[in-house]
Write an enzyme that holds these catalytic residues in place. Structure first.
Site, PDB file in Angstrom:
ATOM      1  CG  LEU A   1      11.164   1.995   3.447  1.00 54.38           C
ATOM      2  CD1 LEU A   1      12.563   2.579   3.360  1.00 54.38           C
ATOM      3  CD2 LEU A   1      10.935   0.999   2.318  1.00 54.38           C
TER       4      LEU A   1
ATOM      5  CB  THR B   1       6.181   3.730  12.670  1.00 53.32           C
ATOM      6  OG1 THR B   1       4.832   3.793  12.183  1.00 53.32           O
ATOM      7  CG2 THR B   1       6.186   4.133  14.148  1.00 53.32           C
TER       8      THR B   1
ATOM      9  CE  LYS C   1       2.068   4.434  13.874  1.00 51.62           C
ATOM     10  NZ  LYS C   1       0.740   3.843  13.844  1.00 51.62           N
TER      11      LYS C   1
ATOM     12  CE  LYS D   1       8.860  -0.349  13.210  1.00 52.74           C
ATOM     13  NZ  LYS D   1       7.989   0.733  12.763  1.00 52.74           N
TER      14      LYS D   1
HETATM   15  N1  LIG Z   1       0.568  -2.735   9.365  1.00 50.07           N
HETATM   16  C1  LIG Z   1      -0.036  -1.766  10.049  1.00 50.07           C
HETATM   17  O1  LIG Z   1      -1.150  -1.950  10.558  1.00 50.07           O
HETATM   18  C2  LIG Z   1       0.618  -0.413  10.221  1.00 50.07           C
HETATM   19  C3  LIG Z   1      -0.180   0.655  10.660  1.00 50.07           C
HETATM   20  C4  LIG Z   1       0.391   1.915  10.810  1.00 50.07           C
HETATM   21  C5  LIG Z   1       1.743   2.100  10.563  1.00 50.07           C
HETATM   22  N2  LIG Z   1       2.515   1.039  10.157  1.00 50.07           N
HETATM   23  C6  LIG Z   1       3.935   1.299   9.889  1.00 50.07           C
HETATM   24  O2  LIG Z   1       4.065   1.373   8.478  1.00 50.07           O
HETATM   25  C7  LIG Z   1       5.310   0.810   8.065  1.00 50.07           C
HETATM   26  C8  LIG Z   1       5.063  -0.341   7.094  1.00 50.07           C
HETATM   27  O3  LIG Z   1       4.245  -1.291   7.751  1.00 50.07           O
HETATM   28  P1  LIG Z   1       3.782  -2.634   6.986  1.00 50.07           P
HETATM   29  O4  LIG Z   1       2.764  -3.288   7.850  1.00 50.07           O
HETATM   30  O5  LIG Z   1       3.495  -2.342   5.566  1.00 50.07           O
HETATM   31  O6  LIG Z   1       5.146  -3.465   7.114  1.00 50.07           O
HETATM   32  P2  LIG Z   1       5.586  -4.786   6.304  1.00 50.07           P
HETATM   33  O7  LIG Z   1       4.432  -5.434   5.671  1.00 50.07           O
HETATM   34  O8  LIG Z   1       6.441  -5.535   7.248  1.00 50.07           O
HETATM   35  O9  LIG Z   1       6.495  -4.178   5.120  1.00 50.07           O
HETATM   36  C9  LIG Z   1       7.742  -3.618   5.396  1.00 50.07           C
HETATM   37  C10 LIG Z   1       8.311  -3.032   4.128  1.00 50.07           C
HETATM   38  O10 LIG Z   1       9.612  -2.508   4.415  1.00 50.07           O
HETATM   39  C11 LIG Z   1      10.536  -3.063   3.494  1.00 50.07           C
HETATM   40  N3  LIG Z   1      11.862  -3.139   4.109  1.00 50.07           N
HETATM   41  C12 LIG Z   1      12.181  -3.698   5.311  1.00 50.07           C
HETATM   42  N4  LIG Z   1      13.509  -3.539   5.548  1.00 50.07           N
HETATM   43  C13 LIG Z   1      14.009  -2.880   4.486  1.00 50.07           C
HETATM   44  C14 LIG Z   1      15.314  -2.424   4.142  1.00 50.07           C
HETATM   45  N5  LIG Z   1      16.361  -2.610   4.964  1.00 50.07           N
HETATM   46  N6  LIG Z   1      15.479  -1.772   2.971  1.00 50.07           N
HETATM   47  C15 LIG Z   1      14.434  -1.591   2.150  1.00 50.07           C
HETATM   48  N7  LIG Z   1      13.166  -1.993   2.398  1.00 50.07           N
HETATM   49  C16 LIG Z   1      12.965  -2.630   3.565  1.00 50.07           C
HETATM   50  C17 LIG Z   1       9.979  -4.433   3.152  1.00 50.07           C
HETATM   51  O11 LIG Z   1      10.557  -4.906   1.973  1.00 50.07           O
HETATM   52  P3  LIG Z   1      10.655  -6.498   1.658  1.00 50.07           P
HETATM   53  O12 LIG Z   1       9.380  -6.843   0.970  1.00 50.07           O
HETATM   54  O13 LIG Z   1      11.845  -6.608   0.796  1.00 50.07           O
HETATM   55  O14 LIG Z   1      10.830  -7.193   2.986  1.00 50.07           O
HETATM   56  C18 LIG Z   1       8.505  -4.073   3.009  1.00 50.07           C
HETATM   57  O15 LIG Z   1       8.251  -3.439   1.783  1.00 50.07           O
HETATM   58  C19 LIG Z   1       6.039   0.411   9.346  1.00 50.07           C
HETATM   59  O16 LIG Z   1       6.879   1.443   9.751  1.00 50.07           O
HETATM   60  C20 LIG Z   1       4.903   0.229  10.340  1.00 50.07           C
HETATM   61  O17 LIG Z   1       5.354   0.410  11.683  1.00 50.07           O
HETATM   62  C21 LIG Z   1       1.970  -0.209   9.970  1.00 50.07           C
END
Ligand SMILES: NC(=O)c1ccc[n+]([C@@H]2O[C@H](COP(=O)([O-])OP(=O)(O)OC[C@H]3O[C@@H](n4cnc5c(N)ncnc54)[C@H](OP(=O)(O)O)[C@@H]3O)[C@@H](O)[C@H]2O)c1
Length: 280
Positions: A64, A92, A169, A237
């Site tokens: 999430l 994260t 992390k 964040k």
């Molecule tokens: N992108 C990267 O390169 C990367 C790398 C390493 C780690 N991360 C970490 O991995 C995680 C996901 O990253 P991402 O890039 O996939 O993020 P993202 O594309 O912004 O997706 C966020 C996800 O969280 C859901 N969400 C947000 N608020 C919510 C809530 N209140 N209740 C339920 N679901 C909720 C969103 O659902 P909706 O579709 O409904 O909005 C979506 O499925 C984060 O913690 C990020 O810091 C990301």
């Protein structure tokens, strides 16, 4: 083994795809419906609520946005998960939240590990992420078959008890934030000194900033940050979590301010927008 995967954002959808490729049963849920892409055609079952996702699952993966979103979703997971279910939280979130969530899970007879990932959408697609796991040794062992689907074997490691993965992390992403901000100010400095921007970027590309520029220079040159891999929102964040956890961190605090200032214009875009914002 049935895996429930909650959160099909940029990373989640790629990680969940590996579960199907390995031939496992997969149930997926996302807050906003219709984000499962081709997972359903490939055999996943998409459900409309958390209860249906987790009630028959052995393992539940959370991917999430951050700690607030896990705080919203986890109670429903714990209400409907079978005792002994293993929750693998790859969001994260920071160490304190991880420990809180583990305590909540334990009170429901559910096991919890924090397993944030290092690397972005490329490694997520290739199954070569780093995975930093905090949790009991047996829970780690039980999580491994799943973690190895999206993590490179040599980069999946147990780094301590619950919270340790999340602590590491934050340190990893603190570095990313400082790097993005540092390049921005180097560009501003170069401009003040009358340097040619392309020459400056070429030269910086062969310095400690090389790793960052190898990935982000095309976006910086185009001035277009819409091809998001890691969003500025996530960076803000994570810097906020780092500052909250670390106390006196003046450099990180300045980077957080820069990320927040850039959000006004660049919400949803790649975190490289922070560099452009600082470069002016
Ligand atoms: N992108 C990267 O390169 C990367 C790398 C390493 C780690 N991360 C970490 O991995 C995680 C996901 O990253 P991402 O890039 O996939 O993020 P993202 O594309 O912004 O997706 C966020 C996800 O969280 C859901 N969400 C947000 N608020 C919510 C809530 N209140 N209740 C339920 N679901 C909720 C969103 O659902 P909706 O579709 O409904 O909005 C979506 O499925 C984060 O913690 C990020 O810091 C990301």
């Amino acid at each position: 083994m049935t895996t429930a995967f909650l959160g099909l954002g940029r990373m989640g959808i790629l990680m969940a795809g590996h579960v199907l490729s390995a031939g496992h049963d997969l149930v997926v849920w996302n807050r906003t419906a219709g984000r499962a892409g081709d997972l359903v055609a490939r055999g996943a079952r998409e459900v409309a609520n958390v209860a249906d996702a987790v009630s028959a699952a052995d393992r539940v993966v959370l991917m999430l946005f951050g700690p607030d979103s896990v705080r919203e979703v986890l109670p429903e997971v714990l209400r409907h998960a079978q005792p002994g279910t293993l929750v693998i939280d790859s969001t994260t979130i920071g160490p304190e939240a991880a420990r809180d969530f583990a305590a909540l899970a334990a009170a429901s007879g559910v096991r919890y590990v924090d397993a944030p990932v290092a690397g972005s959408t490329g490694p997520a697609a290739d199954g070569t992420l780093g995975v930093l796991v905090g949790g009991a040794p047996q829970d780690y062992e039980d999580a491994l078959p799943l973690l190895h689907l999206w993590g490179a074997p040599e980069k999946v490691r147990r780094v301590g008890d619950v919270g340790a993965g999340s602590a590491l992390k934050l340190c990893v992403n603190q570095g990313l934030g400082v790097m993005a901000a540092g390049v921005g100010e180097a560009l501003r400095l170069g401009s003040a000194l009358g340097l040619d921007r392309d020459v400056l970027l070429d030269v910086l590309g062969a310095t400690a900033y090389g790793w960052y520029l190898a990935q982000k220079r095309p976006m910086l040159d185009a001035g277009d940050f819409s091809g998001t891999t890691f969003s500025l929102d996530l960076m803000a964040k994570d810097l906020d979590l780092a500052v909250a956890a670390g106390g006196d961190l003046p450099v990180t605090s300045a980077c957080l301010q820069a990320a927040r200032a850039a959000l006004d214009q660049h919400a949803g875009q790649d975190y490289a927008a922070m560099t452009a914002h600082l470069a002016g």
